[in-house]
Motif scaffolding. Structure first.
Motif, mmCIF file in Angstrom:
data_model
loop_
_atom_site.group_PDB
_atom_site.id
_atom_site.type_symbol
_atom_site.label_atom_id
_atom_site.label_comp_id
_atom_site.label_asym_id
_atom_site.label_seq_id
_atom_site.Cartn_x
_atom_site.Cartn_y
_atom_site.Cartn_z
ATOM 1 N N GLU A 1 -0.478 4.809 -0.035
ATOM 2 C CA GLU A 1 -0.242 3.132 -0.114
ATOM 3 C C GLU A 1 -0.578 2.496 1.053
ATOM 4 O OE1 GLU A 1 2.635 1.809 -3.069
ATOM 5 O OE2 GLU A 1 0.444 2.436 -4.628
ATOM 6 N N GLN B 1 -3.878 2.408 2.798
ATOM 7 C CA GLN B 1 -4.614 1.769 2.241
ATOM 8 C C GLN B 1 -3.963 0.201 3.320
ATOM 9 O OE1 GLN B 1 -3.989 1.401 -2.238
ATOM 10 N NE2 GLN B 1 -5.458 2.229 -2.454
ATOM 11 N N ARG C 1 -9.483 4.517 1.520
ATOM 12 C CA ARG C 1 -10.477 3.071 1.149
ATOM 13 C C ARG C 1 -9.385 2.304 -0.407
ATOM 14 N NH1 ARG C 1 -12.872 7.704 -1.323
ATOM 15 N NH2 ARG C 1 -14.000 6.182 -3.078
ATOM 16 N N SER C 2 -9.869 1.507 -0.564
ATOM 17 C CA SER C 2 -9.048 0.470 -0.996
ATOM 18 C C SER C 2 -8.766 -0.114 -2.304
ATOM 19 C CB SER C 2 -9.043 -0.737 -0.332
ATOM 20 O OG SER C 2 -9.971 -0.877 -0.261
ATOM 21 N N GLU C 3 -10.190 0.991 -3.126
ATOM 22 C CA GLU C 3 -10.250 0.802 -4.164
ATOM 23 C C GLU C 3 -10.184 2.405 -4.617
ATOM 24 O OE1 GLU C 3 -13.837 3.511 -2.346
ATOM 25 O OE2 GLU C 3 -13.156 1.481 -1.802
ATOM 26 N N LEU C 4 -9.902 3.326 -4.246
ATOM 27 C CA LEU C 4 -8.429 3.988 -5.171
ATOM 28 C C LEU C 4 -7.619 3.449 -5.361
ATOM 29 C CD1 LEU C 4 -8.912 7.059 -2.512
ATOM 30 C CD2 LEU C 4 -11.043 5.925 -4.200
ATOM 31 N N ASP C 5 -7.393 4.329 -6.612
ATOM 32 C CA ASP C 5 -5.777 3.918 -7.344
ATOM 33 C C ASP C 5 -4.791 4.436 -7.020
ATOM 34 O OD1 ASP C 5 -3.906 4.670 -9.141
ATOM 35 O OD2 ASP C 5 -5.265 3.858 -10.871
ATOM 36 N N THR D 1 -11.063 5.448 4.908
ATOM 37 C CA THR D 1 -12.383 4.840 5.222
ATOM 38 C C THR D 1 -13.289 5.361 6.883
ATOM 39 O OG1 THR D 1 -10.707 3.644 6.266
ATOM 40 C CG2 THR D 1 -10.871 2.526 4.203
#
Length: 224
Positions: A140, A143, A149-153, A193
């Protein structure tokens, strides 16, 4: 007045960790531990009562050794991808440097016993959760910094980091070290990223010894 112990109890615990890691829970007997620790059976039973009691104590102390390592990951100032790569690549490199490549007692025990023994689960479950929470925090933060990558959970990928390390520990027992490291690198890069890839490359290229501020360093294998 009881006889004074003629051995270092912690040295016996350390020897037991090595024996259980190498032979597993079911493959270890008192004789193997006594031989590795260089103590007699009477001394063993006077101190530890049973092999099961020693195993649980060894597993508990082994998992506890991961507490400072998790804290270093949580507070590390290096980019998140560098911290993750150091966790994966650093642990696997240490394992590959060992001629027997035994790996992690926690991971080996989980693979051998699963959820068969409740007392083992009460040790491994909280340890696993603590590692997952640590990985989630690192992800986190990455991110927020634009490196992961921001889309990763973050929760799911924290579990994935844990699983990948466990799997690569098994692979490292037979696979060339460079292949294991290549897989760890490929996995970490997949989290990044473009900025994260650059940060990872720049950080590791500038600090190839992995002994710079912001990267945790350990001299012994740590728990999974």
């Amino acid at each position: 007045m009881g006889r004074k112990k003629s051995f270092d109890e912690q040295a016996v615990i350390k020897a037991a960790i090595a024996v259980f890691s190498e032979h597993g829970y079911t493959g270890t007997d008192v004789g193997l531990v006594c031989e590795r620790a260089d103590i007699g059976r009477s001394s063993f039973y006077n101190t530890f009562e049973s092999l099961d009691a020693l195993f649980l104590r060894a597993l508990r102390e082994y998992t506890a050794s991961g507490i400072p390592l998790r804290e270093e990951l949580r507070t590390g100032t290096a980019p998140a991808p560098a911290l993750i790569m150091h966790r994966l690549g650093g642990e696997l490199a240490k394992q590959c440097e060992d001629d027997q490549r035994i790996g992690c007692l926690s991971a080996n025990t989980a693979a051998e016993l699963g959820r068969e023994i409740d007392a083992v689960c009460t040790i491994l479950d909280p340890d696993r959760q603590a590692w997952l929470e640590t990985y989630r925090i690192v992800l986190e933060r990455g991110q927020i910094e634009g490196h992961i990558r921001s889309e990763l959970d973050a929760g799911v990928h924290a579990e994935l980091i844990h699983s990948v390390l466990a799997g690569l520990r098994v692979a490292a027992r037979v696979m060339p070290a460079e292949n294991v490291q290549a897989q760890a690198t490929a996995f970490t890069a997949g989290l990044c990223t473009p900025a994260g890839l650059t940060a990872l490359h720049n950080h590791t290229a500038a600090r190839t010894d992995l002994r710079s501020p912001g990267l945790p360093v350990s001299t012994e294998s740590s728990p999974q």
